[in-house]
Write a protein that holds these residues in place. Sequence first.
Motif, PDB file in Angstrom:
ATOM      1  N   VAL A 171      -9.723  -3.247  -6.607  1.00 58.45           N
ATOM      2  CA  VAL A 171      -8.798  -4.080  -5.556  1.00 58.45           C
ATOM      3  C   VAL A 171      -8.028  -3.225  -5.016  1.00 58.45           C
ATOM      4  N   GLY A 172      -7.545  -2.071  -5.825  1.00 60.51           N
ATOM      5  CA  GLY A 172      -6.601  -1.164  -5.238  1.00 60.51           C
ATOM      6  C   GLY A 172      -6.969  -0.025  -4.131  1.00 60.51           C
ATOM      7  N   ILE A 173      -8.268   0.277  -4.473  1.00 55.79           N
ATOM      8  CA  ILE A 173      -8.953   1.207  -3.379  1.00 55.79           C
ATOM      9  C   ILE A 173      -9.070   0.516  -2.091  1.00 55.79           C
ATOM     10  N   LYS A 174      -8.872  -0.713  -1.941  1.00 57.74           N
ATOM     11  CA  LYS A 174      -9.045  -1.532  -0.553  1.00 57.74           C
ATOM     12  C   LYS A 174      -7.529  -1.646  -0.019  1.00 57.74           C
ATOM     13  N   ASP A 175      -6.335  -1.315  -0.564  1.00 60.44           N
ATOM     14  CA  ASP A 175      -5.167  -1.212   0.111  1.00 60.44           C
ATOM     15  C   ASP A 175      -5.129   0.020   0.978  1.00 60.44           C
ATOM     16  N   LYS A 176      -5.359  -0.395   2.163  1.00 55.83           N
ATOM     17  CA  LYS A 176      -5.153   0.676   3.163  1.00 55.83           C
ATOM     18  C   LYS A 176      -3.854   1.377   3.406  1.00 55.83           C
TER      19      LYS A 176
END
Length: 214
Positions: A171-176
Amino acid sequence: METIFVSLVSFVNLLNIIMKEKILYNATEMFLNIGFKSITMDDIASNAGISKKTIYAHFSNKTELVEAVTLHIFEIVKKGVAIIHAQEQNPIIELFEIKRFVMEHLKDEKSSPQYQLQKYYPKIYNTLKQKQFMLLQELIKENLEKGIAQKLFRESIDIDFTARIYIHGLVGIKDKDIFPLHNYSMDVLSTNHLEYHLRGISTKSGIQELEKQL
């Protein structure tokens, strides 16, 4: 006469199903490539070659369509993941195969759809997030258990904690805001995240298998 009527009703129902699938397909492609916020019902109608009235006959508003699209994507990914899981490959190959499958179906997430979904459709986002967690928690736990049994993962790892931290990372790596899309492609982020996860839990044999996959 009754048989003809029943046949006509069945034919009409089939046409409605086909049209709904067409709308879902076009909306999914546009939402993933351009974004949930930017795309309008007019855009979808134009792209699908139908009237906006036809879309509203199946989806009363854009929010309902967004919800249907997110569930549609989730079900596609869920079925694909189940097929990969059923192949009984070693757990490291399994994770790489799942990553490739998800990347193929999410179009590298050029438009950061998760971010837009979270910002503009929080209720739908939270429902999807819970579904994803329930699916992944069971899958990753089984993957970890299998890796330990095959001596690819260390016996000392805390399975529940490791599964949860892995999912949190996805989920975290999709935080732009943290990982801007102009600096990181989603494919690179997913590969780096998977490598980070596996190097932290693998035995010497596991590291050798990881290197082969990389």
